[in-house]
Design an enzyme around this catalytic site. Sequence first.
Site, PDB file in Angstrom:
ATOM      1  N   SER A 185       0.572 -58.261  83.644  1.00  0.00           N
ATOM      2  CA  SER A 185       1.772 -58.853  83.739  1.00  0.00           C
ATOM      3  C   SER A 185       2.121 -59.499  85.002  1.00  0.00           C
ATOM      4  CB  SER A 185       2.829 -57.563  83.367  1.00  0.00           C
ATOM      5  OG  SER A 185       2.648 -56.581  84.243  1.00  0.00           O
ATOM      6  N   HIS A 216      -2.597 -48.660  79.165  1.00  0.00           N
ATOM      7  CA  HIS A 216      -1.496 -49.530  79.736  1.00  0.00           C
ATOM      8  C   HIS A 216      -1.808 -50.799  79.581  1.00  0.00           C
ATOM      9  CE1 HIS A 216      -0.129 -45.519  81.028  1.00  0.00           C
ATOM     10  NE2 HIS A 216      -1.294 -45.225  81.488  1.00  0.00           N
ATOM     11  N   THR A 217      -1.292 -51.373  78.327  1.00  0.00           N
ATOM     12  CA  THR A 217      -1.756 -52.963  78.289  1.00  0.00           C
ATOM     13  C   THR A 217      -1.196 -53.708  79.295  1.00  0.00           C
ATOM     14  OG1 THR A 217       0.093 -52.994  76.747  1.00  0.00           O
ATOM     15  CG2 THR A 217      -1.980 -52.440  75.662  1.00  0.00           C
ATOM     16  N   CYS A 218      -0.176 -53.569  79.750  1.00  0.00           N
ATOM     17  CA  CYS A 218       0.482 -54.557  81.038  1.00  0.00           C
ATOM     18  C   CYS A 218      -0.589 -54.679  82.237  1.00  0.00           C
ATOM     19  CB  CYS A 218       1.944 -54.110  81.466  1.00  0.00           C
ATOM     20  SG  CYS A 218       3.162 -54.855  80.213  1.00  0.00           S
ATOM     21  N   PHE A 219      -1.032 -53.531  82.331  1.00  0.00           N
ATOM     22  CA  PHE A 219      -2.037 -53.400  83.644  1.00  0.00           C
ATOM     23  C   PHE A 219      -3.361 -53.246  83.297  1.00  0.00           C
ATOM     24  CE2 PHE A 219       1.983 -50.895  84.114  1.00  0.00           C
ATOM     25  CZ  PHE A 219       2.858 -52.016  84.748  1.00  0.00           C
TER      26      PHE A 219
END
Length: 813
Positions: free
Chosen positions: A758, A779-782
């Site tokens: 992100s 943790h898909t954003c990271f």
Amino acid sequence: MGSNLPAQPNLRLTTDGLYKRDVFRFPDPFAVATVGGEQTHTTSVIKKTLNPYWNEMFDLRVNEDSILAIQIFDQKKFKKKDQGFLGVINVRIGDVIDLQMGGDEMLTRDLKKSNDNLVVHGKLIINLSTNLSTPNTNQANGLHRSHVQSSTSSGLVPQVAPSSSHPAASGTAPVDPSASNPSLNPQRVPSTTRPSSTAAPASAAGAAVSNSHGSRTNLSSFEDSQGRLPAGWERREDNLGRTYYVDHNTRTTTWTRPSSNYNEHAQRSQREANMQLERRAHQSRMLPEDRTGANSPNLPESSQQAHTPPAGGSANAVSMMATGATTAGTGELPPGWEQRTTPEGRPYFVDHNTRTTTWVDPRRQQYIRMYGQNANGTNTTIQQQPVSQLGPLPSGWEMRLTNTARVYFVDHNTKTTTWDDPRLPSSLDQGVPQYKRDFRRKLIYFRSQPALRIMSGQCHVKVRRNNIFEDSYAEIMRQSASDLKKRLMIKFDGEDGLDYGGLSREFFFLLSHEMFNPFYCLFEYSAHDNYTLQINPHSGVNPEHLNYFKFIGRVVGLAIFHRRFLDSFFIGAFYKMMLRKKVSLQDMEGVDEDLHRNLTWTLDNDIEGVLELTFSVDDEKFGERRTIDLKPGGRDIPVTNENKAEYVELVTEWKIVKRVEEQFNAFMSGFNELIPADLVNVFDERELELLIGGIADIDVDDWKKHTDYRGYQESDEVIQNFWKIVRSWDAEQKSRLLQFTTGTSRIPVNGFKDLQGSDGPRRFTIEKSGDPAALPKSHTCFNRLDLPPYKSYETLEHKMSIAVEETLGFGQE
């Protein structure tokens, strides 16, 4: 003029980068200027902005020792305890202007805290003049503009700033606390800082600050602090403040600034090389029923040679899968069999025992893998069996051979094909993961429906490669939906190729690169990364945007109908919307990470007396800011602890769905002309992504090479076991794992080294975290996987399988 006599300087004010104390709305700032506690002047209120410019003049009676105090307040909160305080400065007149000589001074001062230690942010720009001539308003305007790109912050609760009242401007953004710990501490103010890429260092002297920003006042979109961009290039910012560059020569966009020694030929060569990589990756994508036995789990050679079935009554569940491998037929035909030849000279075989015919030589033995899990959990082959001993095919079925002599089966009842022999027990039994049974069966059902059958005739589409978007729009929109369901025949202008599948694959590859290009303002990159897409809420800049969204919907439907793939991937919420599923707060993570954190904090904490919210949101469109009610009369309904869950739900729906509802409805109207809504609804959102984009061939070595570890070493047993498990999985399972950990099954064109998060490039990371009794968490954003220290290979495989196969939706944080 004596220093002890009062003088009458003029005062003009503007501020920039005020602190956004409310999460979901902008302040209505006004300024109060006071001299010696006696003279007080108040500016007008500027609505909904962090950068007010008043351009109002006040006459003040001062001497050298007079103290000018200027306070900024939010008119919306002026009656509250803190009066909506946004900052203050104090200036001794004699320090900034010579009252005897007179003159005109432009000052820039950082806003300071009050005694309450409330967080403040931003700068105040003051014009002091001792004459009656009109100040240089252009200069003030220029300074105001120069601060538009200054760092801005957003927060939930008034807090004490850790070091100073504002962050120093620097060339790099401060580290987001959530980047290292996604479970945000509620006592910490969630904030994001987006400075310009080359912000000047902050200076304590107002003049220095003024000059540093003044030097950027006249920068156009065709230059930046590094100088003029090459001819045909333009600098832009997306909705998240990220700078990207538009190449009008090729109508492409990039995050990388073109170098000063820009070489058009070299850049074109690099683009073509990247395009070839993407083309190969795109053409290798497939779905479960398209793949051969080579992608099935590999069995040990020793077990493949086993011919003796186990004793009856084994407790192990046994499944069967045909590999399609055959051996050359030798010797005499079995009893009751006869070989004949068609008029074209092709041999076929008659089985007089069952009165059936087949192309397959009964002497060519088709190997049937029978395998199940034994006591130690490994797959073991049980036996091999000739096709001739399986009996006749069910009614309406036919056996055929590919040009590589691989057997497949045609079901004339449903007009579908499959690699699975219908005479064998289903290979999709309890030994196969649940998601794989479901997806493959859904796919077979989906493609067998009458609405998905290709109609008689041909649909001709002729396009030019260098004008594929406009040509495709004209060709596809002029034809009816029933015409588009005929066999698709693509022709590229000036090329002699015949479309037997290759041209249509190339067509969808090139078109998906064009129509989803942010250059056209129809789609934009998501908050997750710079390759997943979402609808641009400001697409209305193109008056024909709804027609284009209908066209894009038709293209997506056309690709699914003709079993082709698009080289594009959307945020998880978009697939949910296509399936008419309700979006949730977790889906917000891919749309607006800051808002997701703020809404999560709102749900988890007591907001009484902390957040002054109503059931409304502020939205800016083409420079016009307006208040939108989330429900009738929402701007007059306060948000409390009792109704905050409803508020969060309504904000989420507005941000993800309502803002782009018009565009999305146009998209779905085109999509449903080819794909009925009731049929596509058999899939979930992750399956729909695979249906549209296909399954990629993932290079595990490249994945492993560009992985970081926290709390683990690459030599640790659990990490070694992790990569063994990933290698043992087939392409579909690997894609599922990639979806689970990064939010999408897409791999960047240059491999895992270009994986994005992100906040920019973010390598895949495995962190030692969690209880061994719990499942892994992503943790898909990271691009991070929290992996507990499991004690054994079997436990790790079991936990990973459950997490990947049974978890629904994106954004597992």
